[in-house]
Write an enzyme that holds these catalytic residues in place. Structure first.
Site, PDB file in Angstrom:
ATOM      1  N   HIS A 112      -2.062   0.904   7.162  1.00 10.72           N
ATOM      2  CA  HIS A 112      -2.527   0.896   5.771  1.00 10.72           C
ATOM      3  C   HIS A 112      -2.638   2.334   5.299  1.00 10.72           C
ATOM      4  O   HIS A 112      -3.156   3.197   6.019  1.00 10.72           O
ATOM      5  CB  HIS A 112      -3.877   0.194   5.646  1.00 10.72           C
ATOM      6  N   ASP A 142      -7.717   3.833  -3.459  1.00 16.41           N
ATOM      7  CA  ASP A 142      -6.850   2.839  -2.819  1.00 16.41           C
ATOM      8  C   ASP A 142      -6.511   1.751  -3.824  1.00 16.41           C
ATOM      9  O   ASP A 142      -7.327   0.878  -4.115  1.00 16.41           O
ATOM     10  CB  ASP A 142      -7.540   2.229  -1.597  1.00 16.41           C
ATOM     11  N   CYS A 195       0.796  -1.228   0.000  1.00 16.60           N
ATOM     12  CA  CYS A 195       0.000   0.000   0.000  1.00 16.60           C
ATOM     13  C   CYS A 195       0.826   1.274   0.000  1.00 16.60           C
ATOM     14  O   CYS A 195       0.516   2.230  -0.722  1.00 16.60           O
ATOM     15  CB  CYS A 195      -0.970   0.000   1.181  1.00 16.60           C
TER      16      CYS A 195
END
Length: 277
Positions: free
Chosen positions: A111, A128, A70
């Site tokens: 995250h 995302d 991420c």
């Protein structure tokens, strides 16, 4: 010299994208999904992921044709969107996906996602591209309540004590993915989080192999020796017997340049150690 933005857009195959509309944002997210795999081979082989500069991320994910997790995916996309005129805030979340039976203590806030606003003030949108096999495949409005359709399944945001809870509709049930704080994070905080998950001896990125890629109609998820390909009509599962078979699918299907990881025999030995984790 070619700019990082030009190199990125050429790599994801979206060089015709222009403008700063929501259609452009959707197109870039889709192109990124198709082109840059999620993978944790650096942490798995003892290489920390601590430098989240645009130079470092462009070098790895574009020029060296690797993937990442991420912090790297959303980090690079954030730089590109800013360069295109979008307003970008980096946010942090706690992953609650598949945590049944775990401690009641909250998971770490490790995250990273993006809150993206168009130049005309429209938004913000949650973007995302770094949540592995269940990652968002379209931007969604950063607001609670309504079900929002992506290129794949629907998602929704619910109000939460930290900000929001993101859920996905999977096989007819709403599944929690992560909680999300709305407080923007500076790069130093993100680099600390990335260093932690790429070096901590109990981190899943250090002790197990995972990779994912999302096409327009499929989600490819690899965990150790097990590959699942999810399609609207069902799921196909493949069990690999050897590390060489896993390396072959990482190279040929996920498009990862394994030569970037050094000695092939050492890589094979490390992957063999984690096939069943």
């Amino acid at each position: 010299m070619v700019s990082f933005r030009t190199a990125y857009l050429a790599h994801v195959g979206d060089t015709a994208t222009a403008g700063d509309s929501v259609a452009t944002l959707r197109a870039i997210v889709a192109a990124h999904n198709r082109s840059i795999p999620f993978e944790n081979l650096d942490p798995l082989t003892g290489v920390p992921v601590a430098d989240l500069s645009v130079e470092s991320l462009t070098d790895k994910l574009v020029h060296r044709r690797r993937g990442g997790y991420c912090y790297e995916h959303n980090g690079l996309l954030g730089y590109v969107l800013e360069d295109m005129g979008f307003s970008v805030q980096r946010l942090a979340g706690r992953v609650v996906w598949m945590r049944e039976g775990h401690s009641d203590e909250p998971p770490p806030q490790t995250h990273q996602v993006l809150a993206v606003t168009l130049p005309d003030g429209t938004g913000p949108y949650l973007v995302d591209v770094g949540f592995g096999g269940q990652t968002l495949t379209s931007p969604i409005r950063l607001q609670s309540g309504a079900e929002q359709q992506t290129r794949h399944e629907p998602y929704r945001l619910l109000d939460h004590s930290e900000g929001y809870l993101l859920q996905a509709l999977i096989r007819g049930e709403w599944q929690p993915l992560y909680t999300l704080s709305l407080e923007p994070r500076p790069r130093i905080d993100l680099e600390v989080g990335s260093w932690y998950v790429s070096t901590h001896p109990a981190s899943g990125f250090v002790v197990g192999l995972s990779a994912a890629l999302v096409t327009d109609g499929e989600r490819w998820n690899l965990r150790g020796r097990n590959l699942a390909v999810h399609r609207p009509g069902g799921t196909t599962r493949t069990h690999f017997d050897t590390a060489d078979e896993v390396l072959e699918v990482l190279s040929q299907r996920f498009g990862i340049d394994l030569s970037d990881l050094g000695d092939r025999a050492a890589l094979r030995a490390r992957v063999d150690e984690v096939l069943d984790r």
